[in-house]
Design a protein around this motif. Sequence first.
Motif, short mmCIF file in Angstrom:
data_model
loop_
_atom_site.label_atom_id
_atom_site.label_comp_id
_atom_site.label_asym_id
_atom_site.label_seq_id
_atom_site.Cartn_x
_atom_site.Cartn_y
_atom_site.Cartn_z
N THR A 1 45.53 11.49 43.58
CA THR A 1 45.90 11.83 44.69
C THR A 1 47.38 11.28 44.14
N PRO A 2 48.53 11.45 45.11
CA PRO A 2 49.81 10.68 44.52
C PRO A 2 50.34 9.70 43.72
N ASP A 3 51.02 9.56 42.47
CA ASP A 3 50.69 8.54 41.75
C ASP A 3 51.45 7.00 42.32
N HIS A 4 51.52 6.73 43.38
CA HIS A 4 51.41 5.24 43.84
C HIS A 4 50.66 4.64 44.40
N LYS B 1 47.77 11.85 35.14
CA LYS B 1 48.68 11.06 34.81
C LYS B 1 49.86 11.12 36.18
N ALA B 2 50.76 10.62 35.91
CA ALA B 2 50.90 9.62 35.07
C ALA B 2 50.01 8.66 35.00
N GLU C 1 55.59 -0.70 35.70
CA GLU C 1 54.71 -0.93 34.35
C GLU C 1 54.41 -1.93 34.89
N GLU C 2 53.84 -2.77 36.04
CA GLU C 2 53.83 -3.59 36.05
C GLU C 2 52.33 -2.79 36.34
N GLU C 3 51.81 -2.30 36.97
CA GLU C 3 50.75 -1.39 37.90
C GLU C 3 49.95 -1.41 36.23
N ALA C 4 51.01 -1.03 35.17
CA ALA C 4 50.07 -0.18 33.77
C ALA C 4 49.29 -1.32 33.14
N LEU C 5 49.64 -3.00 32.85
CA LEU C 5 49.69 -4.11 32.57
C LEU C 5 48.07 -4.70 33.39
N ARG C 6 48.29 -3.91 34.58
CA ARG C 6 46.95 -5.02 35.45
C ARG C 6 45.87 -3.72 35.12
N CYS D 1 59.34 13.88 44.70
CA CYS D 1 61.30 14.37 44.56
C CYS D 1 61.98 12.84 45.20
N TRP D 2 60.83 11.61 45.12
CA TRP D 2 60.65 10.36 45.40
C TRP D 2 60.64 8.78 45.13
N TRP D 3 60.88 8.41 44.66
CA TRP D 3 60.72 7.23 43.32
C TRP D 3 59.56 6.42 44.48
N ASP D 4 59.52 6.22 45.58
CA ASP D 4 58.43 5.38 46.15
C ASP D 4 57.12 6.34 46.24
N TYR D 5 57.13 6.78 45.84
CA TYR D 5 55.31 7.50 45.09
C TYR D 5 55.43 8.34 44.33
N GLY D 6 55.90 8.21 42.91
CA GLY D 6 56.41 8.88 41.82
C GLY D 6 56.99 8.47 41.11
N THR D 7 57.60 9.15 39.24
CA THR D 7 57.98 8.81 39.04
C THR D 7 58.88 10.17 38.37
#
Length: 528
Positions: free
Chosen positions: A189-192, A212-213, A218-223, A316-322
């Motif tokens: 799926t998309p990253d979000h 990936k990613a 960052e907080e999601e990576a820790l969880r 293309c948007w921060w809301d869904y990816g990086t």
Amino acid sequence: MSEDTRTSDGLAPEPEGIGRRDVLKALASVPVLGVFFAGWYQKKLADDAKREAIMAELGLGDGAPAVIANAVSSPPGDRVRVGMVGFGGEGESLGRCLGFAHPDWVENERRNAEENPANKALATYLDQDDLNVSVTAVCDLFDVRAERALTAAANAYGPGARTAGTAIRYHRYTDLLDDPDVDAVVVATPDHWHTRIVLDAVAAGKHVYVEKAMTRTEEEALRVYDAVTASDVVFQVGHQQRQSESHIKARQVIDAGVLGHVSLVEVTTNRNAPWGAWVYGIDERGTPETIDWQQFQEPSPNKVPFSPERFFRWRCWWDYGTGLSGDLLSHEYDAINQILELGIPETTVSSGGIYYFKDGREVPDVWQVVMEYPDRDLTLMYSATLANSRWRGRVFMGHDATMEVDETLTITADQYSTRYSEKIQEDIIDPQRPMFSYRPGSGGVDAVTSATAAYFARRGLLYTYRDGKLVNSYHLHIKEWIDVIRNGGETSCGIERGFEEAITCHMATRSYQEGRKVRWDPVTRRIV
């Protein structure tokens, strides 16, 4: 071999039969041509002697294929039942790597092969190992893609023929995870959406392959890290280039100390086409009636009215990816981490902007990142542009030699090398020419017939070789995951490597967004 057993020119004596001197005498007896070929043959012998001396110095054997622990699944064993969450371009590709292709793709590649015999995409697919898996459930928020997934899962033509069957379509991934006929999930799926699906899959005891990613923040990576490490699920992040022979050979080069101390590594991305800047086509069938837009944007921090551009071009948007970080830096970083085992950098600084694609996007299309590893006395630099296609590659710069890695590998001695100085002076090593070159396979990546495929192949992201046979890297990576589910062991890009990738990418994103250098605090496990 002792000194007195060598000939006057320092080479080993010829075995019984027609030898080196016999060939020279025979060639010398032919006027004009004999003189030419005798000289050529003598030069070849000298070059062979140099090559043997260089290979002995490097300690890399004879350039044979990299030693690869092949993931040998056990088709007669228990069948693994897979749920597909997300069936866009990446999800459909992973479905094929499991052994299930949509009939339209099969027919299209059949025509391509007829028009161009060099195109072996279909032949490579059909030659994949049967993983003894079945796709029993699918979930996609776009009805058209969900139907494609169902059709592919039932297609009894290809490696998954004997386990093809009817899959169930779920409108919410949570219902798919509740299905007792699902042992493992592929998250494309998309990253979000990654974190929600992974956490719920782990809680349900389902094995996870996630693209990936690994996470969007960052907080999601820790969880995700805490949940996966506390579980027994088999976890794999989709960095398929870890299956590339050239990358595995590069690791052997580093382990052998061929480059000397490596103090600078440069990795790059250059693309100059709409697809390369995520300006993907917008399916005219994508409407509010066929796309569950409200569900799509549930995890995003900002809610907006229905937007086909955001659905199909979400990167293309921060809301869904990086942006560049999660899509492209992540691949380059993981390649370097595989070869050097760098881990998370101590500090990161990035810069760039939207310099070409003025289409309403938020993420940069030109971007630079500098990552510092003071404990390794090393800097890793990433540079990217989505508006120029000049190839720059991956370059490892050591005191004694430079190594360039893509789908091939070359090593060139530095003219001021300490280790190779004597052989440079003796004209055994020429610093103007590669002293070692490694190309997997024998005929090159012959399935590449388009600019898009060429880009991914050159970076080792599409195809590699096993025993001289062309193989899809995605297939090998997902095969490794299935093999570990079935037989135990560890995946090559599990939660530890996934966490390192995620935090490194989030450091780069944070630096760009906040306009400052950021630091990783391993004690508090925070970017500061």
